[in-house]
Design a protein around this motif. Structure first.
Motif, PDB file in Angstrom:
ATOM      1  N   ILE A  23       0.541  -1.065  -0.335  1.00 52.50           N
ATOM      2  CA  ILE A  23       0.290  -0.327  -0.385  1.00 52.50           C
ATOM      3  C   ILE A  23       0.782   1.084  -0.224  1.00 52.50           C
ATOM      4  O   ILE A  23       1.063   2.102  -0.826  1.00 52.50           O
ATOM      5  CB  ILE A  23      -1.309   0.103   1.070  1.00 52.50           C
ATOM      6  N   ALA A  24       1.644   1.065   0.666  1.00 51.45           N
ATOM      7  CA  ALA A  24       3.177   2.459   1.137  1.00 51.45           C
ATOM      8  C   ALA A  24       3.819   2.714  -0.838  1.00 51.45           C
ATOM      9  O   ALA A  24       3.627   3.835  -0.969  1.00 51.45           O
ATOM     10  CB  ALA A  24       4.147   2.186   2.154  1.00 51.45           C
ATOM     11  N   ILE A  25       4.412   1.525  -1.130  1.00 51.01           N
ATOM     12  CA  ILE A  25       4.205   1.784  -2.404  1.00 51.01           C
ATOM     13  C   ILE A  25       3.352   2.625  -3.288  1.00 51.01           C
ATOM     14  O   ILE A  25       3.564   3.305  -4.333  1.00 51.01           O
ATOM     15  CB  ILE A  25       4.868   0.768  -3.117  1.00 51.01           C
ATOM     16  N   GLY A  26       2.222   1.496  -3.606  1.00 60.18           N
ATOM     17  CA  GLY A  26       0.761   2.211  -3.789  1.00 60.18           C
ATOM     18  C   GLY A  26       0.686   3.849  -3.985  1.00 60.18           C
ATOM     19  O   GLY A  26       0.715   4.929  -5.124  1.00 60.18           O
ATOM     20  N   TYR A  27       1.059   4.514  -2.733  1.00 58.98           N
ATOM     21  CA  TYR A  27       0.921   6.146  -2.330  1.00 58.98           C
ATOM     22  C   TYR A  27       1.725   6.587  -2.775  1.00 58.98           C
ATOM     23  O   TYR A  27       1.169   8.020  -2.960  1.00 58.98           O
ATOM     24  CB  TYR A  27       0.926   5.700  -0.428  1.00 58.98           C
ATOM     25  N   MET A  28       3.077   6.402  -3.360  1.00 57.77           N
ATOM     26  CA  MET A  28       3.483   6.880  -3.563  1.00 57.77           C
ATOM     27  C   MET A  28       3.945   8.362  -4.786  1.00 57.77           C
ATOM     28  O   MET A  28       3.862   8.888  -4.204  1.00 57.77           O
ATOM     29  CB  MET A  28       5.261   6.278  -3.703  1.00 57.77           C
ATOM     30  N   PRO A  29       3.364   7.846  -5.839  1.00 53.58           N
ATOM     31  CA  PRO A  29       3.203   8.266  -6.605  1.00 53.58           C
ATOM     32  C   PRO A  29       1.674   9.478  -6.370  1.00 53.58           C
ATOM     33  O   PRO A  29       1.584  10.784  -7.207  1.00 53.58           O
ATOM     34  CB  PRO A  29       2.646   7.907  -7.977  1.00 53.58           C
ATOM     35  N   ILE A  30       1.014   9.265  -5.741  1.00 48.19           N
ATOM     36  CA  ILE A  30      -0.228   9.738  -5.603  1.00 48.19           C
ATOM     37  C   ILE A  30      -0.253  11.016  -4.508  1.00 48.19           C
ATOM     38  O   ILE A  30      -0.845  12.034  -5.164  1.00 48.19           O
ATOM     39  CB  ILE A  30      -1.553   8.968  -5.141  1.00 48.19           C
TER      40      ILE A  30
END
Length: 242
Positions: A23-30
Motif C-alpha cells: 500500500i505504501a508503495i502504491g501511495y507514493m505517486p499519488i
C-alpha cells in the motif's frame, strides 16, 4: 498473561507492517502528485503536510484542493468531503465484526487510519485482526502518504513557474483517472456521474447558489435519486421472483 499479550501484539504489528508495504508503495505517486498540486494551489509546505497528517484521505484531499482553488468556503469544503467519505462508516462497521476485543481507545486510534486500501487488506485477511496488526498496517500506509506529500511539494518548488502553473491540469486528470475505471465496471456510477454533472451545471449556470453549495447539493441529489431507482429495481425483482 500481559507479557504474552504484548508479544502477540508485537508479532501482529510486524505482520501489519509487512501487509502495508504494498500500500505504501502504491501511495507514493499519488501522494507526490498531491504535494505537487498543493504547491500550485497555493498551500504552504506546512499546510500540505498538515492536511495529509490530519485528513489522510486521498480523494477528499484532492477535492479539497479543487474547491480551495475555486475559492469555496470552509463549510462547503467540509460538508463535501464528509459526503465523499461517508463510506468509512460502513467500512468501520464491517471491520468491527472482524476485529478482536481490543480496548475502545485502541479501536478509536486505529480507525483513523482506515482507508479503502487498508480496509481491503484487513477485510480479506484470514482470521481476525487486532490492534497490533491494524497499527502496523495503518502506520506504514500513513507514513508513506504524509512523507511523499511533503516530498511532492518540495519537488514542485524546484519546478519552473510555468510548469508549476500547468500542474493544475493534473488535478482534473486525476479525477478522470479515478472515475473512468469505476464507470467501466458499474453502470450505476455512470448514472451517478452524469446526474451530478447535470445538477451542478444547472445550479451553477442559473446562479441559484454558490459554486460550493452547487457541488454539495448536486452530489446529494444524484446519490439519493440513484439509490431510489436502485431500490425500486430491487423491489420489482423481488416481486417478480415471488
Amino acid at each position: 498473561m500481559e507479557s504474552t499479550l504484548a508479544v502477540k501484539q508485537a508479532t501482529e504489528f510486524k505482520k501489519g507492517i509487512q501487509s502495508g508495504i504494498s500500500i505504501a508503495i502504491g501511495y507514493m505517486p499519488i501522494a507526490l502528485t498531491f504535494g505537487l498540486i498543493a504547491k500550485t494551489t497555493g498551500l504552504s509546505l506546512g499546510e500540505t503536510v498538515m492536511m495529509s497528517l490530519l485528513v489522510f484521505a486521498g480523494a477528499a484531499q484532492y477535492i479539497s484542493l479543487s474547491l480551495l482553488a475555486q475559492g469555496i468556503g470552509i463549510f462547503e469544503i467540509v460538508l463535501t468531503t464528509f459526503i465523499v467519505n461517508i463510506r468509512h462508516f460502513l467500512m468501520s462497521a464491517s471491520l468491527n465484526e472482524k476485529a478482536d476485543e481490543d480496548s475502545i481507545p485502541a479501536r478509536m486510534a486505529y480507525s483513523f487510519g482506515i482507508t479503502d486500501e487498508t480496509f481491503s487488506v484487513a477485510a480479506t485477511r484470514e482470521g481476525t485482526v487486532n490492534a497490533g496488526y491494524m497499527f502496523g498496517l495503518n502506520l506504514t500506509a500513513y507514513s508513506s502518504w504524509v512523507i511523499f506529500s511533503g516530498l511532492g511539494f518540495l519537488i514542485g518548488t524546484g519546478l519552473p513557474q510555468t510548469l508549476q502553473e500547468s500542474m493544475s491540469v493534473a488535478l482534473y486528470a486525476m479525477f478522470v483517472g479515478l472515475l473512468v475505471p469505476s464507470m467501466k465496471k458499474n453502470a450505476k456510477v455512470v448514472f451517478l456521474a452524469v446526474l451530478a454533472a447535470c445538477f451542478n451545471s444547472i445550479f451553477t449556470l442559473t446562479e441559484l447558489m454558490s459554486t460550493g453549495w452547487a457541488i454539495v447539493l448536486a452530489t446529494l441529489l444524484s446519490a439519493i435519486l440513484v439509490e431510489i431507482v436502485e431500490t425500486v429495481k430491487l423491489g420489482r425483482r423481488a416481486d417478480a421472483d415471488e
